[in-house]
Motif scaffolding. Structure first.
Motif, mmCIF file in Angstrom:
data_model
loop_
_atom_site.group_PDB
_atom_site.id
_atom_site.type_symbol
_atom_site.label_atom_id
_atom_site.label_comp_id
_atom_site.label_asym_id
_atom_site.label_seq_id
_atom_site.Cartn_x
_atom_site.Cartn_y
_atom_site.Cartn_z
ATOM 1 N N THR A 130 -1.200 18.145 4.530
ATOM 2 C CA THR A 130 0.229 18.390 4.441
ATOM 3 C C THR A 130 0.889 17.346 3.545
ATOM 4 O O THR A 130 0.230 16.426 3.047
ATOM 5 C CB THR A 130 0.865 18.353 5.853
ATOM 6 N N VAL A 131 2.173 17.504 3.337
ATOM 7 C CA VAL A 131 2.986 16.485 2.674
ATOM 8 C C VAL A 131 3.960 15.971 3.723
ATOM 9 O O VAL A 131 4.710 16.749 4.320
ATOM 10 C CB VAL A 131 3.753 17.069 1.470
ATOM 11 N N ARG A 132 3.909 14.681 3.955
ATOM 12 C CA ARG A 132 4.778 14.094 4.973
ATOM 13 C C ARG A 132 6.115 13.697 4.361
ATOM 14 O O ARG A 132 6.181 12.904 3.423
ATOM 15 C CB ARG A 132 4.108 12.884 5.607
ATOM 16 N N GLN A 133 7.182 14.263 4.901
ATOM 17 C CA GLN A 133 8.516 13.830 4.518
ATOM 18 C C GLN A 133 8.895 12.612 5.354
ATOM 19 O O GLN A 133 8.519 12.517 6.523
ATOM 20 C CB GLN A 133 9.534 14.944 4.762
ATOM 21 N N PRO A 134 9.673 11.687 4.784
ATOM 22 C CA PRO A 134 10.114 10.520 5.558
ATOM 23 C C PRO A 134 11.288 10.919 6.459
ATOM 24 O O PRO A 134 12.431 10.475 6.261
ATOM 25 C CB PRO A 134 10.534 9.531 4.472
ATOM 26 N N THR A 135 10.994 11.755 7.440
ATOM 27 C CA THR A 135 12.045 12.406 8.218
ATOM 28 C C THR A 135 12.977 11.418 8.910
ATOM 29 O O THR A 135 14.208 11.518 8.790
ATOM 30 C CB THR A 135 11.417 13.350 9.257
ATOM 31 N N ALA A 136 12.409 10.477 9.655
ATOM 32 C CA ALA A 136 13.242 9.502 10.360
ATOM 33 C C ALA A 136 14.064 8.674 9.378
ATOM 34 O O ALA A 136 15.250 8.399 9.609
ATOM 35 C CB ALA A 136 12.379 8.600 11.231
ATOM 36 N N ALA A 137 13.441 8.288 8.256
ATOM 37 C CA ALA A 137 14.155 7.498 7.243
ATOM 38 C C ALA A 137 15.318 8.287 6.644
ATOM 39 O O ALA A 137 16.373 7.715 6.331
ATOM 40 C CB ALA A 137 13.195 7.058 6.145
ATOM 41 N N MET A 138 15.144 9.615 6.486
ATOM 42 C CA MET A 138 16.237 10.439 5.969
ATOM 43 C C MET A 138 17.402 10.445 6.956
ATOM 44 O O MET A 138 18.575 10.376 6.569
ATOM 45 C CB MET A 138 15.747 11.862 5.694
ATOM 46 N N GLY A 139 17.073 10.535 8.258
ATOM 47 C CA GLY A 139 18.125 10.491 9.271
ATOM 48 C C GLY A 139 18.858 9.165 9.259
ATOM 49 O O GLY A 139 20.098 9.117 9.353
ATOM 50 N N GLU A 140 18.104 8.074 9.142
ATOM 51 C CA GLU A 140 18.719 6.744 9.096
ATOM 52 C C GLU A 140 19.661 6.622 7.903
ATOM 53 O O GLU A 140 20.802 6.148 8.027
ATOM 54 C CB GLU A 140 17.632 5.676 9.003
ATOM 55 N N ASP B 204 5.600 19.114 5.471
ATOM 56 C CA ASP B 204 6.573 18.447 6.353
ATOM 57 C C ASP B 204 5.975 17.219 7.010
ATOM 58 O O ASP B 204 6.640 16.209 7.182
ATOM 59 C CB ASP B 204 7.163 19.349 7.443
ATOM 60 N N GLY B 205 4.708 17.324 7.453
ATOM 61 C CA GLY B 205 4.091 16.177 8.093
ATOM 62 C C GLY B 205 4.535 15.969 9.527
ATOM 63 O O GLY B 205 4.589 14.827 10.005
ATOM 64 N N ILE B 206 4.847 17.054 10.257
ATOM 65 C CA ILE B 206 5.231 16.917 11.659
ATOM 66 C C ILE B 206 4.029 16.442 12.477
ATOM 67 O O ILE B 206 2.880 16.593 12.068
ATOM 68 C CB ILE B 206 5.792 18.233 12.226
ATOM 69 N N LEU B 207 4.284 15.868 13.629
ATOM 70 C CA LEU B 207 3.229 15.255 14.433
ATOM 71 C C LEU B 207 2.115 16.231 14.785
ATOM 72 O O LEU B 207 0.932 15.875 14.772
ATOM 73 C CB LEU B 207 3.834 14.662 15.712
ATOM 74 N N SER B 208 2.470 17.473 15.094
ATOM 75 C CA SER B 208 1.461 18.443 15.510
ATOM 76 C C SER B 208 0.485 18.799 14.402
ATOM 77 O O SER B 208 -0.591 19.338 14.659
ATOM 78 C CB SER B 208 2.129 19.712 16.043
ATOM 79 N N SER B 209 0.820 18.485 13.148
ATOM 80 C CA SER B 209 -0.093 18.816 12.043
ATOM 81 C C SER B 209 -1.377 17.991 12.101
ATOM 82 O O SER B 209 -2.385 18.376 11.518
ATOM 83 C CB SER B 209 0.602 18.587 10.692
ATOM 84 N N GLY B 210 -1.350 16.870 12.811
ATOM 85 C CA GLY B 210 -2.528 16.024 12.878
ATOM 86 C C GLY B 210 -3.462 16.320 14.038
ATOM 87 O O GLY B 210 -4.519 15.689 14.146
ATOM 88 N N VAL B 211 -3.097 17.279 14.891
ATOM 89 C CA VAL B 211 -3.930 17.563 16.070
ATOM 90 C C VAL B 211 -4.480 18.985 16.060
ATOM 91 O O VAL B 211 -5.009 19.453 17.058
ATOM 92 C CB VAL B 211 -3.134 17.308 17.372
ATOM 93 N N THR B 212 -4.360 19.679 14.942
ATOM 94 C CA THR B 212 -4.935 21.020 14.835
ATOM 95 C C THR B 212 -6.440 20.896 14.588
ATOM 96 O O THR B 212 -6.954 19.817 14.350
ATOM 97 C CB THR B 212 -4.284 21.804 13.678
#
Length: 341
Positions: free
Chosen positions: A293-303, A279-287
């Motif tokens: 992970t695999v980052r989905q273009p989440t904001a772009a999908m919403g747009e 998913d690539g959510i923000l919290s995945s980078g602070v563990t």
């Protein structure tokens, strides 16, 4: 109290109809009268009634976001999705309204359509194919423009926006193969239908490309209704006679729980076990360690979902739009070379 056209009419000694025409820049109003009305409106802080304007236009300038999946399980992902949707909606002078209590309720969705409370609907996490098609037909019968996301819908006449889940799982599996792993656990989540199918297909494709045999024992299906959902798959993988040296969890939150579970059991990541999410959510980078992970273009999908919906609102006969957006492999510290025997 907000200032009305009638208030302006009384202050200026001009009929309400003339004030309305002046505010709407109608040509049949004298130039000096129009100037007086506009100056008074500015000085007194008059704002036109959106409700009255929308009533005339038969538009609400609102978009409904119907979430059909438990919000607590997708909260991080949903927040990024909404950010992208709201950005495009606001640029088009639309408001976004969130509905979270319509799961499986065709009657409630039908009432929403008939109230014309919104001009179009985006359905997040649509149900299985047969139910999705039935829901799409219901919305079409109610003349309600609609788009589905973030899942692929296998139907030519339905608009959707999704990520390339097959490609993402394939990239993630290949990453682990290149690190030397030969026993790679893969967690499935059958309740998300096409997304689960596509990711499993990507996992299988990567194994085949590496001439590695598919071992069904290394594929475990999670049950989100189980009390121990979140760590059950981890325990099931490690109960195998020959546990995997790397595990792909279905979502980042599940992988983050697995990192915590591994630490509690004295398993070092990635020295003893590689763990990856999706998913690539923000919290995945602070563990600790940071999660591969695999980052989905989440904001772009919403747009893109809002852009597609606005086209359907503007033109009810527009063709369905189907978009699959590319994903990005983010390799971090939670994955490493296969442990030595």
């Amino acid at each position: 109290m907000p200032l009305t056209i009638e208030d302006l009419s009384n202050r200026l000694g001009i009929s309400s109809s003339t004030v309305s025409k002046a505010l709407n820049d109608r040509p049949d109003v004298a130039r000096d009268t129009k100037a007086r009305v506009l100056q008074a409106a500015r000085e007194l802080g008059y704002q036109p009634s959106a409700a009255a304007r929308n009533l005339r236009r038969q538009r609400s300038n609102k978009i409904g976001l119907v979430v059909t999946y438990p919000v607590q399980r997708v909260s991080d992902f949903l927040s990024e999705l909404i950010l992208g949707m709201a950005t495009v909606a606001e640029q088009a002078e639309y408001n976004l309204i969130l509905y979270t209590s319509m799961v499986g309720s065709a009657e409630r969705i039908k009432k929403l359509c008939r109230s014309r409370e919104v001009d179009g609907i985006i359905i997040a996490w649509p149900p299985r194919r047969q139910e999705t098609v039935a829901l799409s037909l219901l919305l079409a019968d109610e003349d309600m423009p609609h788009v589905f996301l973030p899942r692929r819908v296998p139907h030519d006449a339905i608009s959707y926006v999704a990520a390339d889940h097959r490609g993402g799982a394939r990239q993630l599996t290949r990453h682990l193969i290149e690190l030397g792993h030969r026993r790679i656990g893969f967690e499935r989540l059958p309740e998300v239908y096409e997304t689960d199918y596509d990711r499993h297909a990507g996992y299988v494709a990567a194994l085949r490309e590496a001439s590695m045999a598919y071992d069904p024992a290394l594929v475990i299906s999670a049950d989100s209704q189980a009390a121990d959902y979140g760590w059950r798959s981890f325990d099931d993988f490690h109960a195998l006679n020959e546990p995997p040296s790397a595990i792909l969890f279905f979502t980042d939150p599940l992988a983050i729980r697995a990192l915590s579970h591994a630490k509690a059991r004295g398993i070092h990541v990635p020295q003893d076990l590689s763990i990856a999410g999706y998913d690539g959510i923000l919290s995945s980078g602070v563990t600790e360690p940071a999660l591969t992970t695999v980052r989905q273009p989440t904001a772009a999908m919403g747009e893109l979902a809002v852009q597609s919906l606005l086209k359907l609102i503007a033109n009810g006969s527009a063709k369905a739009e189907q978009h699959i957006l590319p994903v990005e492999l983010i390799a971090r510290g939670s994955t490493g070379p296969k442990p030595r025997a």
